[in-house]
Scaffold this motif. Structure first.
Motif, short mmCIF file in Angstrom:
data_model
loop_
_atom_site.label_atom_id
_atom_site.label_comp_id
_atom_site.label_asym_id
_atom_site.label_seq_id
_atom_site.Cartn_x
_atom_site.Cartn_y
_atom_site.Cartn_z
N SER A 1 4.92 9.94 -13.08
CA SER A 1 5.63 9.42 -11.91
C SER A 1 5.72 7.91 -11.98
O SER A 1 4.76 7.24 -12.37
CB SER A 1 4.91 9.82 -10.63
OG SER A 1 5.00 11.20 -10.48
N PHE A 2 6.87 7.38 -11.57
CA PHE A 2 6.99 5.94 -11.42
C PHE A 2 6.53 5.58 -10.01
O PHE A 2 6.95 6.21 -9.03
CB PHE A 2 8.45 5.52 -11.63
CG PHE A 2 8.71 4.10 -11.22
CD1 PHE A 2 8.29 3.05 -12.04
CD2 PHE A 2 9.35 3.80 -10.03
CE1 PHE A 2 8.51 1.74 -11.65
CE2 PHE A 2 9.57 2.49 -9.65
CZ PHE A 2 9.15 1.45 -10.46
N LEU A 3 5.62 4.61 -9.93
CA LEU A 3 5.09 4.22 -8.63
C LEU A 3 5.39 2.75 -8.38
O LEU A 3 5.17 1.90 -9.25
CB LEU A 3 3.57 4.42 -8.58
CG LEU A 3 3.05 5.84 -8.58
CD1 LEU A 3 1.54 5.84 -8.66
CD2 LEU A 3 3.51 6.58 -7.33
N HIS A 4 5.89 2.46 -7.21
CA HIS A 4 6.05 1.06 -6.82
C HIS A 4 5.24 0.85 -5.56
O HIS A 4 5.60 1.35 -4.48
CB HIS A 4 7.53 0.74 -6.56
CG HIS A 4 7.75 -0.68 -6.14
ND1 HIS A 4 7.88 -1.70 -7.06
CD2 HIS A 4 7.80 -1.24 -4.92
CE1 HIS A 4 8.03 -2.85 -6.39
NE2 HIS A 4 7.99 -2.59 -5.10
N PRO A 5 4.10 0.10 -5.67
CA PRO A 5 3.27 -0.07 -4.48
C PRO A 5 3.97 -0.95 -3.43
O PRO A 5 4.75 -1.83 -3.78
CB PRO A 5 2.01 -0.76 -5.02
CG PRO A 5 2.28 -1.10 -6.43
CD PRO A 5 3.60 -0.59 -6.86
N LEU A 6 3.67 -0.62 -2.18
CA LEU A 6 4.27 -1.39 -1.08
C LEU A 6 3.15 -2.00 -0.25
O LEU A 6 2.02 -1.52 -0.27
CB LEU A 6 5.10 -0.48 -0.19
CG LEU A 6 6.32 0.20 -0.82
CD1 LEU A 6 6.87 1.27 0.12
CD2 LEU A 6 7.40 -0.83 -1.13
N ALA A 7 3.50 -3.05 0.48
CA ALA A 7 2.53 -3.64 1.41
C ALA A 7 2.39 -2.69 2.61
O ALA A 7 3.30 -1.90 2.88
CB ALA A 7 3.04 -4.99 1.87
N PRO A 8 1.24 -2.74 3.30
CA PRO A 8 1.00 -1.78 4.39
C PRO A 8 2.12 -1.77 5.45
O PRO A 8 2.41 -0.73 6.03
CB PRO A 8 -0.31 -2.27 5.01
CG PRO A 8 -1.00 -2.99 3.89
CD PRO A 8 0.08 -3.60 3.06
N HIS A 9 2.77 -2.93 5.66
CA HIS A 9 3.79 -2.94 6.71
C HIS A 9 5.14 -2.39 6.22
O HIS A 9 6.08 -2.28 6.98
CB HIS A 9 3.98 -4.38 7.23
CG HIS A 9 4.53 -5.31 6.18
ND1 HIS A 9 3.70 -5.97 5.29
CD2 HIS A 9 5.79 -5.65 5.87
CE1 HIS A 9 4.47 -6.70 4.48
NE2 HIS A 9 5.73 -6.52 4.81
N GLN A 10 5.22 -2.02 4.94
CA GLN A 10 6.51 -1.58 4.39
C GLN A 10 6.67 -0.06 4.39
O GLN A 10 7.38 0.48 3.54
CB GLN A 10 6.65 -2.09 2.95
CG GLN A 10 6.87 -3.60 2.86
CD GLN A 10 7.00 -4.03 1.41
OE1 GLN A 10 6.06 -3.87 0.64
NE2 GLN A 10 8.15 -4.58 1.06
#
Lengths: 304, 732
Positions: free
Chosen positions: B597-606
């Motif tokens: 899987s390709f994962l793009h982490p996000l900030a908690p507010h996103q």
């Protein structure tokens, strides 16, 4: 027939004491007295004895026109045995007689037959003896031709309650031995007993020279056996219980009971006994008038 | 005789019902006082036997009726019945359609094995009696659930559609998971005839777990019939593959020549000669470098270096590819290999030196380390040295990595600063030495904070003894950092002498700290000659921590315990590859294998953020919505079934990020399995367009279900019972 005698029978106290019996007796008798010309009791005396003066209500057929022609007065022919005969009425008071599907038990019906016959016979100035038996003779009113006896008889009849097993033959033998004078034996019973023994008893009576009339009293349910579903039959006279589906054995039962009746009737006929089948659902008046008119016919036949 | 719904057999207990009703009824009756008992007795005596018989007959009939009903509902089936008097019983089947990329191979008739497999699958479905149920599993080394029909459907046209839509993936083949799944699906079904069709090109790798598959088929052979439909060419064509592309330099600075190692495999039956491999940057048509490989033996691999230079800081795609492969290779997918790398301007490293008291800087602990990392003044690796007392939180974020060299102990605030640094993706290198407080490291950094991959153990060797030493392992390098040394052309590590080291050991992973990741051994010492262990002590270990990584050395950064620091040909590439590894760690998600899987982490507010992915060769855009993974919002793309360069764009940010998906190299080996190696319990059919599959399959479809017949018998018995009950109740 005297109106006062009828009134005697219709005494309210007597009716009350005699349960519904007196009422029925009155109804039957009244019916004949009011309009029926063939007065039922007439047939009992079959041989001429004497004349008596006509009183209103007597059957005009009994007026002796020859005497009338001679004397210009109305006389009624009366018959010889009228007072000589003793009617021994034997009522089966065993427990089996206490069965009844309709208004009356066989015993009640038998009591009514006994009462009415007693009434009629006493009114005819014949003598009546009444015995109620089961295994043995439970109650016995010795012969009497007093009309006043009627009260006593009805009281006795009303007071009796059947609760024992039956032994018809023994009672018949006893009676045959005890009764020396020829008479009429009127036997009212369902004959739920040893048939052959009963027949021997009847034969014994016949050997004694008695005339025997049998009122074979049965309940319509005993004839038709109309039960359905699963039924436990609790036997009277200490018969063990039987659990069965009556619908499935109805025909066999009916066959059996018919052949029983036939055997009784044939046994009676063989011994020269009048056999009357009594269905307790039928009006008593009809039963008695049928029989009495039959008797009258046969008596007439005998006369000519 | 077997039952397809055997739980209903418990229903046969219902035979008790008529008996109970009968017994209860006998307790429910009317009571009549009766005089003419004699005649009842006579009548009963005459009829009793018949009535009892009738009762018994009805009771038996009613019991049998209920028992048969339960029996019918349990769906009895007889497997050996050869007749089809009752019509062909429907089938529940699972079609396992191999869509690994070897299925893309075209035969002489120009048709790919997959086209044939699709036709075979459709024929198998068409050969099923109407009312049959079918599942279609697209299978490679996994079941591609999204494009399969998992739960068997009666809509056979739907199965046709799924087959028509099916595409070859770039996964390798391993049919075990699919067969296992198929068996699991069928086990959950109540059906008399269960069939599995495995439609495959018979590539040997697909049967790597053939023992397991055979066991599975054998265990269920009474229940499930398995057909193996082999499609495609019987003999594998020649296939060459580029199985590896690696930044050998480790670090990827701009304006420096970078070495890329390209591994070529020859899966053909004969030697490959004069193959040309080119290196292409950023989708360019012309190679920036190319090399001719004179010869690769059959079954062998060869790694060759190619060089490229990035002009700009940022993400670049690198592609290694055969020159004109269509001339000699019919399987396309493995003829190239892709890599996405991030080019940087400079790399800053902070050395925390625990031994700086000597006047001569050459005797400082970090002297050789600094020299190894930044040999010249104006180098792209910038090194700062600081005594332990001076390093603090606010400066750490400038560095890519921090090295602790012979530092006695750390203050709590330093520990927490290091943890924050690791969380952000930094690299930490920890060296022992004679000043190190071993207990402090073991209790605080290993036990409590779980930063270190291993506790320091007992000391092995004597630093004063120059003639007693341990070497590094001579080969069998498993860690990606040391893997290039498996190729002797790259250099060698087993000339480094270590006189003294602290024992490191891999301990069972029980960690209470959420950020602490798995532990790996980067490099080991050679085994002692008399040692029973086949593995030597670890020399370098690593552990993921947060987004960063911690490397723990067993010997000193200077030359006190080891001569590693002065062996430039060893220590420089190892350190650069370590630094490159730390850097690539942050970009690891950009180079995936098919299926990852390709994962793009996000900030908690996103948590409402969306994105899109465009797959190679496919026009449609895949929309991604934020989902929560390990308590953090991420954008996830699972559909990496084909190799190539994917484009990811975050909504609201028009700059696309690239990520590369590599085909599974195991699939390049096109060797076929022999018929005799296939499970003997399965029926093998070599499928061609003119194969009459129906005839072959129907022969085996023996057996019939009997519930309908029994139900008809039950109905007849109900009618008979009604008639008898009526007749019996008539007066006799």
């Amino acid at each position: 027939m005297d109106v006062e005698h009828a009134a005697d029978l219709l005494d309210p106290e007597a009716i009350a004491r005699a349960d519904a019996l007196g009422l029925h007796a009155r109804y039957v008798v009244e019916g004949y007295m009011a309009g029926e010309h063939k007065s039922p009791y007439r047939g009992f005396a079959i041989e001429f004895a004497q004349h008596r003066e006509y009183s209103p209500g007597d059957d005009v057929r009994h007026i002796d026109w020859k005497v009338n022609a001679r004397t210009d007065r109305l006389f009624i022919k009366q018959y010889e045995q009228e007072t000589n005969y003793v009617a021994n009425i034997l009522l089966d008071g065993s427990e089996s007689m206490t069965y009844g599907s309709g208004r009356h038990t066989k015993l009640q019906y038998g009591k009514m037959i006994a009462a009415v016959l007693s009434y009629l016979i006493l009114h005819q100035r014949d003598a009546v003896a009444l015995g109620i038996f089961d295994e043995g003779m439970r109650d016995y009113a010795p012969r009497s031709n007093s009309r006043a006896t009627l009260h006593t008889l009805m009281g006795r009849l009303a007071a009796f309650e059947g609760e024992q097993a039956t032994d018809i033959a023994r009672n018949l033998h006893d009676m045959a031995l005890q009764t020396t004078r020829k008479g009429i034996f009127i036997l009212i019973s369902d004959f739920f007993d040893e048939e052959e023994a009963v027949m021997e008893g009847i034969q014994h009576l016949r050997f004694g020279g008695h005339e025997v009339i049998v009122f074979h009293t049965l309940d319509p349910f005993e004839l038709e056996f109309p039960f359905n579903g699963l039924v436990e039959f609790d036997g009277l006279e200490k018969f063990p219980k039987i659990l069965t589906r009556p619908a499935e054995i109805r025909r066999t039962y009916q066959r059996e009971i018919e052949s029983f009746q036939r055997r009784v009737r044939e046994g009676c006929e063989k011994n020269g006994v009048h056999y009357v089948r009594v269905d307790t659902s039928k009006p008593l008046a009809r039963v008695l008038s049928d029989y009495l008119s039959f008797r009258l016919r046969t008596a007439k036949g005998k006369q000519h | 005789m077997s039952f397809l719904n055997s739980i209903m057999l418990f229903g046969t207990a219902a035979v008790a019902v008529p008996i109970i009703i009968h017994l209860l009824n006998r307790r429910k009756f009317k009571k009549v006082t009766w005089a003419a008992m004699k005649f009842i007795k006579l009548s009963v005596e005459q009829n009793q036997r018949r009535m009892q018989l009738e009762d018994l007959l009805l009771l038996l009939l009613r019991c049998a009726l209920l028992a048969l009903l339960a029996f019918a509902l349990a769906r009895p089936a007889l497997k050996t019945s050869g007749t089809d008097v009752l019509g062909q019983t429907k089938v529940t089947a699972v079609v396992v359609l191999d869509n690994s990329y070897s299925m893309d191979l075209r035969g002489l008739d120009k048709k790919s094995a997959f086209q044939k497999a699709r036709a075979a699958a459709k024929e198998a479905i068409n050969a099923m009696p109407s009312g049959s149920y079918v599942s279609v599993l697209l299978a490679s080394d996994r079941v591609q659930e999204k494009d399969s029909i998992i739960s068997p459907t009666r809509a056979l046209s739907q199965a046709h559609e799924v087959i028509d839509r099916a595409k070859v993936s770039h996964h390798a083949t391993d049919l075990y998971p699919a067969v296992d799944r198929a068996v699991e699906i069928l086990k959950g079904r109540a059906a008399l005839r269960k069939e599995i069709y495995i439609i495959t090109d018979g590539q040997a790798s697909g049967w790597q777990q053939q023992g397991e598959i055979r066991k599975l088929i054998d265990e269920n052979r009474d229940d499930i019939r398995v057909y193996i439909l082999r499609v495609g060419e019987a003999k594998p064509p020649a296939n060459y593959a580029i199985t590896g592309l690696d930044v050998a330099s480790g670090l990827t600075p701009v304006d420096h020549p970078l070495r890329f190692d390209v591994t070529v495999a020859n899966h053909a039956a004969h030697s490959a000669t004069n193959m040309i491999v080119g290196l292409y940057l950023d989708g360019g048509k012309n190679p920036v470098d190319k090399v001719m490989i004179p010869s690769v033996k059959p079954g062998a691999t060869r790694t060759v270096p190619l060089y490229a230079r990035f002009a700009k800081v940022g993400y670049h795609s690198v592609r290694a590819s055969f020159d004109q492969p269509e001339r000699f290779d019919s399987l396309e997918a493995d003829n190239q290999n892709l890599l996405v790398v991030r080019a940087v301007r400079e790399v800053r490293v902070l050395l925390v030196d625990g031994d700086t008291e000597a006047r001569d800087p050459r005797e400082h602990e970090s002297y050789f380390l600094k020299l190894a990392l930044a040999p010249v003044a104006d180098h792209y690796v910038k090194v700062d040295v600081t005594p332990p007392a001076d390093f603090a939180r606010n400066v750490l974020n400038r560095y890519a990595a921090v090295a602790l060299a012979n530092v006695e102990r750390l203050t709590p605030s330093q520990i927490s600063a290091l943890k924050e640094f690791l969380r952000q993706g930094g690299g930490l290198l920890v060296y022992p030495g004679d000043r190190v407080d071993v207990n402090f490291y073991n209790n605080e950094l290993f036990e409590k904070h779980v930063l270190l991959p291993s506790p320091w153990g007992e000391a092995v060797g004597d630093a004063e003894q120059d003639d007693v030493y341990t070497l590094f392992q001579p080969g069998g390098y498993e860690h990606p950092i040391t893997a290039p040394w498996n190729n002797r052309d790259f250099g060698q590590l087993d000339d480094v002498r270590t006189f003294r080291h602290l024992k490191l050991e891999k301990q069972p992973a029980v960690s209470s700290v959420k950020e602490a990741g798995p532990v790996k051994v980067v490099l080991r010492y050679a085994t002692a000659r008399d040692a029973e262990d086949s593995l030597g002590d670890p020399a370098i270990m690593e552990r993921d921590w947060g987004a960063g990584r911690v490397f723990q050395f067993s010997s000193t950064a200077d030359t006190a315990w080891s001569d590693f620091a002065v062996r430039a040909s060893s220590v420089v590439p190892v350190l650069y590859r370590i630094l490159g590894n730390v850097q690539a760690q942050g970009d690891a998600g950009l180079n995936l294998r098919v299926g990852e899987s390709f994962l793009h982490p996000l900030a908690p507010h996103q948590s409402n953020q969306q994105g899109r992915v465009v797959a190679p060769g496919l026009a449609q855009t895949n929309r991604l919505s934020a989902e929560v993974l390990r308590d953090r919002p991420v954008l996830q793309f699972k559909g990496t079934h084909r190799a190539g360069l994917y484009e990811f764009t975050l909504d609201g940010d028009e700059r696309a990020t690239l990520f590369a998906v590599q085909p599974d190299q195991r699939e390049s080996d096109l060797h076929k399995v022999n018929d005799s190696e296939l499970p003997s319990a399965a029926t093998l059919i070599h499928w061609e367009a003119d194969t009459d599959l129906k005839e072959q399959v129907q022969k085996a479809r023996v057996g019939a279900e009997y519930w309908l017949v029994i139900l008809l018998v039950v109905l007849a018995m109900v009618a008979f019972e009604t008639y008898l009950a009526q007749k019996f109740s008539q007066s006799k």
